[in-house]
Design a protein around this motif. Structure first.
Motif, PDB file in Angstrom:
ATOM      1  N   TYR A  22      -2.485  -2.272 -34.222  1.00 54.23           N
ATOM      2  CA  TYR A  22      -2.727  -2.295 -35.667  1.00 54.23           C
ATOM      3  C   TYR A  22      -4.157  -1.835 -35.969  1.00 54.23           C
ATOM      4  CZ  TYR A  22       1.494  -3.987 -37.947  1.00 54.23           C
ATOM      5  OH  TYR A  22       2.746  -4.076 -38.492  1.00 54.23           O
ATOM      6  N   SER A  26      -5.125   1.746 -37.870  1.00 49.41           N
ATOM      7  CA  SER A  26      -5.735   1.577 -39.200  1.00 49.41           C
ATOM      8  C   SER A  26      -6.675   2.727 -39.558  1.00 49.41           C
ATOM      9  CB  SER A  26      -6.469   0.236 -39.295  1.00 49.41           C
ATOM     10  OG  SER A  26      -7.632   0.258 -38.491  1.00 49.41           O
ATOM     11  N   THR A  37       1.787   6.251 -37.574  1.00 52.68           N
ATOM     12  CA  THR A  37       1.296   4.878 -37.774  1.00 52.68           C
ATOM     13  C   THR A  37       2.458   3.906 -37.843  1.00 52.68           C
ATOM     14  OG1 THR A  37      -0.684   5.643 -38.935  1.00 52.68           O
ATOM     15  CG2 THR A  37      -0.022   3.371 -39.325  1.00 52.68           C
ATOM     16  N   ARG A  41       3.487   1.018 -34.985  1.00 54.60           N
ATOM     17  CA  ARG A  41       3.494  -0.380 -35.405  1.00 54.60           C
ATOM     18  C   ARG A  41       4.871  -1.012 -35.246  1.00 54.60           C
ATOM     19  NH1 ARG A  41      -0.538  -0.654 -40.697  1.00 54.60           N
ATOM     20  NH2 ARG A  41      -2.460  -0.291 -39.506  1.00 54.60           N
TER      21      ARG A  41
END
Length: 117
Positions: A22, A26, A37, A41
């Motif tokens: 994470y 980011s 992303t 995740r």
């Protein structure tokens, strides 16, 4: 209510991996929010989730199957990190750190799966 998965090193390490990924993602470009992303995740969250679900009073056969799904997600993450590195979203240091943690999670999860009779 007992939560046996929290005692498993495989679950603990995979939770550490979720936190790390994470943080790493980011800083990915905004246009990747629904791409790489999201993929990284979701695969990361899948690992401890499947370990927890499998440990929740399932039969050994079912638990081993959940661990296989977790192993599959770890391999997805390894590929996705390689892509992120190759396209310049990750520097070598962060890539190596994340890859080492994925490898550690794989080894522990494989070991757990092997230990189940």
């Amino acid at each position: 209510m007992s939560k046996p998965h929290k005692k498993l090193v495989a679950w603990q390490k995979s939770m550490e991996l979720v936190e790390k990924l994470y943080k790493i993602t980011s800083v990915f470009p905004r246009e990747e929010i629904y791409g790489l992303t999201s993929q990284i995740r979701r695969a990361a969250v899948s690992v401890p989730s499947n370990i927890a679900e499998g440990a929740a009073g399932r039969s050994p056969v079912h638990f081993k199957n959940y661990l296989l799904v977790a192993i599959g997600s770890l391999n997805e993450i390894a590929t996705q990190l390689e892509i992120a590195f190759r396209i310049g979203y990750l520097d070598l240091l962060r890539f190596n750190e994340a890859e080492a943690l994925v490898d550690e999670c794989l080894a522990i999860t494989f070991g757990l799966r092997k230990s189940i009779r």
